[in-house]
Design a protein around this motif. Structure first.
Motif, PDB file in Angstrom:
ATOM      1  N   GLY A 150       0.838  -1.182   0.000  1.00  0.00           N
ATOM      2  CA  GLY A 150       0.000   0.000   0.000  1.00  0.00           C
ATOM      3  C   GLY A 150       0.872   1.230   0.000  1.00  0.00           C
ATOM      4  N   THR A 151       0.282   2.339   0.395  1.00  0.00           N
ATOM      5  CA  THR A 151       1.004   3.602   0.419  1.00  0.00           C
ATOM      6  C   THR A 151       0.708   4.343   1.715  1.00  0.00           C
ATOM      7  OG1 THR A 151      -0.789   4.779  -0.681  1.00  0.00           O
ATOM      8  CG2 THR A 151       0.921   3.834  -2.100  1.00  0.00           C
ATOM      9  N   PHE A 152       1.552   5.339   1.994  1.00  0.00           N
ATOM     10  CA  PHE A 152       1.289   6.279   3.075  1.00  0.00           C
ATOM     11  C   PHE A 152       1.742   7.647   2.598  1.00  0.00           C
ATOM     12  CE2 PHE A 152       5.559   4.699   3.968  1.00  0.00           C
ATOM     13  CZ  PHE A 152       6.274   5.841   4.290  1.00  0.00           C
ATOM     14  N   THR A 153       1.225   8.680   3.231  1.00  0.00           N
ATOM     15  CA  THR A 153       1.593  10.048   2.893  1.00  0.00           C
ATOM     16  C   THR A 153       2.608  10.534   3.912  1.00  0.00           C
ATOM     17  OG1 THR A 153      -0.576  10.455   1.946  1.00  0.00           O
ATOM     18  CG2 THR A 153       0.727  12.386   2.514  1.00  0.00           C
ATOM     19  N   CYS A 154       3.720  11.082   3.420  1.00  0.00           N
ATOM     20  CA  CYS A 154       4.773  11.576   4.302  1.00  0.00           C
ATOM     21  C   CYS A 154       4.220  12.678   5.203  1.00  0.00           C
ATOM     22  CB  CYS A 154       5.959  12.100   3.497  1.00  0.00           C
ATOM     23  SG  CYS A 154       7.257  12.818   4.527  1.00  0.00           S
ATOM     24  N   ILE A 155       4.514  12.572   6.486  1.00  0.00           N
ATOM     25  CA  ILE A 155       4.033  13.514   7.492  1.00  0.00           C
ATOM     26  C   ILE A 155       4.704  14.881   7.342  1.00  0.00           C
ATOM     27  CG2 ILE A 155       5.737  12.874   9.239  1.00  0.00           C
ATOM     28  CD1 ILE A 155       3.439  13.002  11.298  1.00  0.00           C
TER      29      ILE A 155
ATOM     30  N   LEU B 284       4.669  13.586   0.259  1.00  0.00           N
ATOM     31  CA  LEU B 284       4.877  12.636  -0.823  1.00  0.00           C
ATOM     32  C   LEU B 284       4.095  11.354  -0.538  1.00  0.00           C
ATOM     33  CD1 LEU B 284       6.627  12.055  -3.414  1.00  0.00           C
ATOM     34  CD2 LEU B 284       8.244  10.948  -1.867  1.00  0.00           C
ATOM     35  N   THR B 285       3.466  10.798  -1.563  1.00  0.00           N
ATOM     36  CA  THR B 285       2.811   9.497  -1.435  1.00  0.00           C
ATOM     37  C   THR B 285       3.882   8.435  -1.635  1.00  0.00           C
ATOM     38  OG1 THR B 285       0.725  10.366  -2.254  1.00  0.00           O
ATOM     39  CG2 THR B 285       1.010   7.987  -2.340  1.00  0.00           C
ATOM     40  N   VAL B 286       4.073   7.580  -0.618  1.00  0.00           N
ATOM     41  CA  VAL B 286       5.185   6.636  -0.577  1.00  0.00           C
ATOM     42  C   VAL B 286       4.651   5.209  -0.540  1.00  0.00           C
ATOM     43  CG1 VAL B 286       7.189   5.897   0.774  1.00  0.00           C
ATOM     44  CG2 VAL B 286       6.572   8.315   0.688  1.00  0.00           C
ATOM     45  N   SER B 287       5.263   4.331  -1.314  1.00  0.00           N
ATOM     46  CA  SER B 287       4.920   2.917  -1.287  1.00  0.00           C
ATOM     47  C   SER B 287       5.508   2.273  -0.031  1.00  0.00           C
ATOM     48  CB  SER B 287       5.478   2.219  -2.530  1.00  0.00           C
ATOM     49  OG  SER B 287       5.298   0.822  -2.430  1.00  0.00           O
ATOM     50  N   VAL B 288       4.723   1.449   0.634  1.00  0.00           N
ATOM     51  CA  VAL B 288       5.191   0.736   1.827  1.00  0.00           C
ATOM     52  C   VAL B 288       6.252  -0.288   1.442  1.00  0.00           C
ATOM     53  CG1 VAL B 288       4.469  -0.838   3.664  1.00  0.00           C
ATOM     54  CG2 VAL B 288       3.040   1.102   3.063  1.00  0.00           C
ATOM     55  N   LEU B 289       6.168  -0.802   0.223  1.00  0.00           N
ATOM     56  CA  LEU B 289       7.130  -1.787  -0.253  1.00  0.00           C
ATOM     57  C   LEU B 289       8.299  -1.076  -0.927  1.00  0.00           C
ATOM     58  CD1 LEU B 289       7.298  -4.842  -0.191  1.00  0.00           C
ATOM     59  CD2 LEU B 289       6.276  -4.881  -2.464  1.00  0.00           C
TER      60      LEU B 289
ATOM     61  N   ARG C 138       9.043  -0.457   4.090  1.00  0.00           N
ATOM     62  CA  ARG C 138       9.527   0.900   4.315  1.00  0.00           C
ATOM     63  C   ARG C 138       8.651   1.582   5.367  1.00  0.00           C
ATOM     64  NH1 ARG C 138      11.854   4.004   0.583  1.00  0.00           N
ATOM     65  NH2 ARG C 138      10.934   2.904  -1.155  1.00  0.00           N
ATOM     66  N   ASN C 139       9.281   2.367   6.244  1.00  0.00           N
ATOM     67  CA  ASN C 139       8.517   3.114   7.252  1.00  0.00           C
ATOM     68  C   ASN C 139       8.915   4.582   7.305  1.00  0.00           C
ATOM     69  OD1 ASN C 139      11.006   2.871   8.313  1.00  0.00           O
ATOM     70  ND2 ASN C 139      10.390   1.931  10.228  1.00  0.00           N
ATOM     71  N   HIS C 140       9.621   5.052   6.286  1.00  0.00           N
ATOM     72  CA  HIS C 140      10.004   6.467   6.221  1.00  0.00           C
ATOM     73  C   HIS C 140       9.976   6.927   4.767  1.00  0.00           C
ATOM     74  CE1 HIS C 140      13.842   4.316   5.669  1.00  0.00           C
ATOM     75  NE2 HIS C 140      14.130   5.315   4.844  1.00  0.00           N
ATOM     76  N   CYS C 141       9.933   8.222   4.588  1.00  0.00           N
ATOM     77  CA  CYS C 141       9.872   8.830   3.259  1.00  0.00           C
ATOM     78  C   CYS C 141      11.259   8.751   2.598  1.00  0.00           C
ATOM     79  CB  CYS C 141       9.419  10.284   3.387  1.00  0.00           C
ATOM     80  SG  CYS C 141       9.444  11.202   1.840  1.00  0.00           S
ATOM     81  N   PRO C 142      11.361   8.253   1.367  1.00  0.00           N
ATOM     82  CA  PRO C 142      12.662   8.182   0.715  1.00  0.00           C
ATOM     83  C   PRO C 142      13.182   9.551   0.278  1.00  0.00           C
ATOM     84  CG  PRO C 142      10.965   7.472  -0.796  1.00  0.00           C
ATOM     85  CD  PRO C 142      10.298   7.687   0.537  1.00  0.00           C
TER      86      PRO C 142
END
Length: 112
Positions: free
Chosen positions: A4-9, A13-18, A25-29
């Motif tokens: 899935g995705t999450f939005t960087c706090i 940025l919309t970031v892929s969890v994979l 992944r648990n942080h914004c690249p």
């Protein structure tokens, strides 16, 4: 594994969890910030949800780099593995910061 995705706090940025290599992944690249979702002291889910700011780089026993994050709300520290596509410029800035900004004046080396 959750995909899935999450939005960087921080940067939005919309970031892929994979991450590349099929790691989680648990942080914004892009900006390397994260959200405080895991309680490092007691384990389990954290109710803080503060912004985890990248503080430094740590090198694990196997030589892998990890980002040291500190929560801006509760100040808890956490280690998060570096991903292949993380912003290399920010990673290097974190790695050289102790050498670029030592806690003593560099002029002392002239007296040695």
């Amino acid at each position: 594994m959750k995909t899935g995705t999450f939005t960087c706090i921080r940067c939005g940025l919309t970031v892929s969890v994979l991450a590349p290599g099929n790691s989680r992944r648990n942080h914004c690249p892009s900006c390397l910030h994260s959200c405080h979702t895991v309680d490092q002291v007691e384990g389990g889910v954290s109710e803080c949800h503060g912004r985890m700011a990248p503080l430094s780089i740590a090198v694990r026993r196997g030589g892998e780099w990890a980002i040291v994050h500190r929560c801006a709300r509760c100040y808890e520290l956490a280690l998060h593995a570096v991903s292949e596509d993380d912003n290399q410029l920010i990673l290097m800035r974190l790695a050289v910061r102790p050498l670029a900004e030592p806690p003593f004046p560099l002029e002392v080396f002239g007296d040695l």
